[in-house]
Enzyme design. Structure first.
Site: not given
Ligand SMILES: NC(=O)c1ccc[n+]([C@@H]2O[C@H](COP(=O)([O-])OP(=O)(O)OC[C@H]3O[C@@H](n4cnc5c(N)ncnc54)[C@H](O)[C@@H]3O)[C@@H](O)[C@H]2O)c1
Ligand SMILES: CCCCC[C@H](O)CC\C=C/C=C/C=C/[C@@H](O)[C@@H](O)CCCC(=O)O
Length: 336
Positions: A18, A61, A89, A148, A150-152, A185
């Protein structure tokens, strides 16, 4: 401000695709990558038909692999001579593979940002925009996916820290985060096996609602706004500081915290000026539209005008509530 060269990672599908389309519609050239080669090629073919062979290219990649990511980035520069916009992203959500989740969602975002910065500060035309895709999970705890989350959080911390660097400002490089709420998604499909407490996950998703995909007036709109900050005159306030675009369906419960009851205008104190959560998501009847946010000129005050005040707004966290709760955040205010 079109005619830029953009890179989008993880854009074979979902939000990345998008964003790619939003850029192509602006008239930018986009080179996107993905680890899913089959889907990447299919998306490339579809986009080429709509936007022209020369304007969009897919390169396989895996951003988790340092050398591969570097090669991909260098190939874009070889082909287009420059990168003006870098959209980090690519992401996954899998608590059973928490290390991989951190590697892709945070380490690769750091790597992608550094590749972009190094290029942008050295290029002759100078400057650029880095958009790092975080999540609402980047600003609040989410019990069913701690790694997740923590990563964000890391993505926001990294981006905000760099955004305060004078070096970045000197080189006219902007760095920003997008923090979407749940969007329909593939990442949220089949989450039962990938989260701690699937019932809670389902409940929270139901409470928050899913942003419908694709997002004609929603997620890509925010993305376009962010990209438009390449033009300093577009934004309501100079965005030289770290700014966070917090998008998604997060506006419910405003009535509970509006000190003026049903008055659609409220004044919120924020300790650091420039804070915003904006949501114009209105694709369902339960949604609320926050049409206008203005800055009244006084330090530490934000005037929020809700020109639409639907009765049924039980759809999640309110902007104002969050502004109050998270007042240590530095946000960016603008009107849409
Ligand atoms: N959908 C949501 O509810 C939501 C909400 C907030 C944030 N996000 C974030 O948005 C981003 C995009 O997610 P999405 O919802 O479009 O999910 P998605 O699963 O549809 O898309 C993710 C894409 O990234 C690719 N990818 C995964 N690992 C990769 C790697 N190592 N190298 C290259 N590409 C890789 C996938 O193949 C896929 O095409 C993610 O960072 C996600 O965390 C999504
Ligand atoms: C399983 C989905 C993986 C993708 C997640 C996306 O990145 C979107 C995450 C968006 C929102 C998550 C919200 C979670 C909220 C809950 O933790 C909620 O209970 C928090 C309440 C906080 C409060 O009341 O103060």
């Amino acid at each position: 401000m079109s005619g830029k060269v953009a890179v989008v990672t993880g854009a074979a599908r979902g939000l990345g695709r998008a964003f790619t389309e939003a850029l192509l519609k602006r008239g930018d050239k986009v080179c996107f990558c993905d680890v899913d080669v089959q889907q990447g090629k299919q998306t490339e073919n579809e986009l080429k038909k709509n936007f022209g062979d020369d304007n969009v290219q897919f390169l396989p990649c895996d951003v988790q692999k340092d050398e591969e990511f570097k090669d991909f980035f260098n190939r874009v520069i070889q082909k287009y001579n420059t990168v003006d916009i870098m959209v980090n992203n690519a992401g996954i959500m899998n608590e059973n593979q928490w290390r991989t989740t951190i590697d892709i969602n945070l380490t690769a975002v750091i790597h992608g940002s550094l590749l972009a910065m190094n290029h942008m500060k050295n290029k002759s035309t100078g400057g650029g925009l880095i958009v790092n895709v975080s999540s609402l999970a980047g600003v609040m705890p989410v019990s069913f996916c701690p790694a997740y989350t923590a990563s964000k959080h890391g993505v926001i911390a990294f981006s905000r820290s760099w955004a305060l660097q004078p070096e970045l400002k000197r080189n006219r490089i902007r760095i920003t985060c997008l923090c979407p709420s749940f969007a329909d998604t593939d990442i949220i499909k089949g989450t039962d096996d990938r989260v701690h407490g699937p019932e809670l996950a389902r409940m929270v998703m139901k409470q928050y609602g899913l942003m419908v995909f694709p997002y004609p007036n929603d997620q890509t709109l925010y993305f376009e706004i962010v990209v438009s900050t390449l033009n300093p005159y577009y934004v309501a306030f100079d965005s030289e500081n770290s700014h966070l675009y917090w998008t998604g369906r997060t506006l419910g419960k405003i009535n509970r915290c509006n000190p003026n009851g049903s008055d659609p205008t409220t004044i919120v104190d924020v300790s650091i000026p420039v804070a915003l959560t904006l949501d114009t998501h209105n694709s369902t009847q339960n949604s609320i539209a926050l049409h206008k946010v203005t800055f009244d000129g006084k330090a530490n005050q934000v005037v929020v005008n809700l020109t639409a005040w639907p009765i049924d707004i039980e759809i999640g966290m309110s902007v104002i509530y969050m502004l109050i709760k998270l007042k240590y955040y530095r946000y960016h205010i603008m009107s849409v």
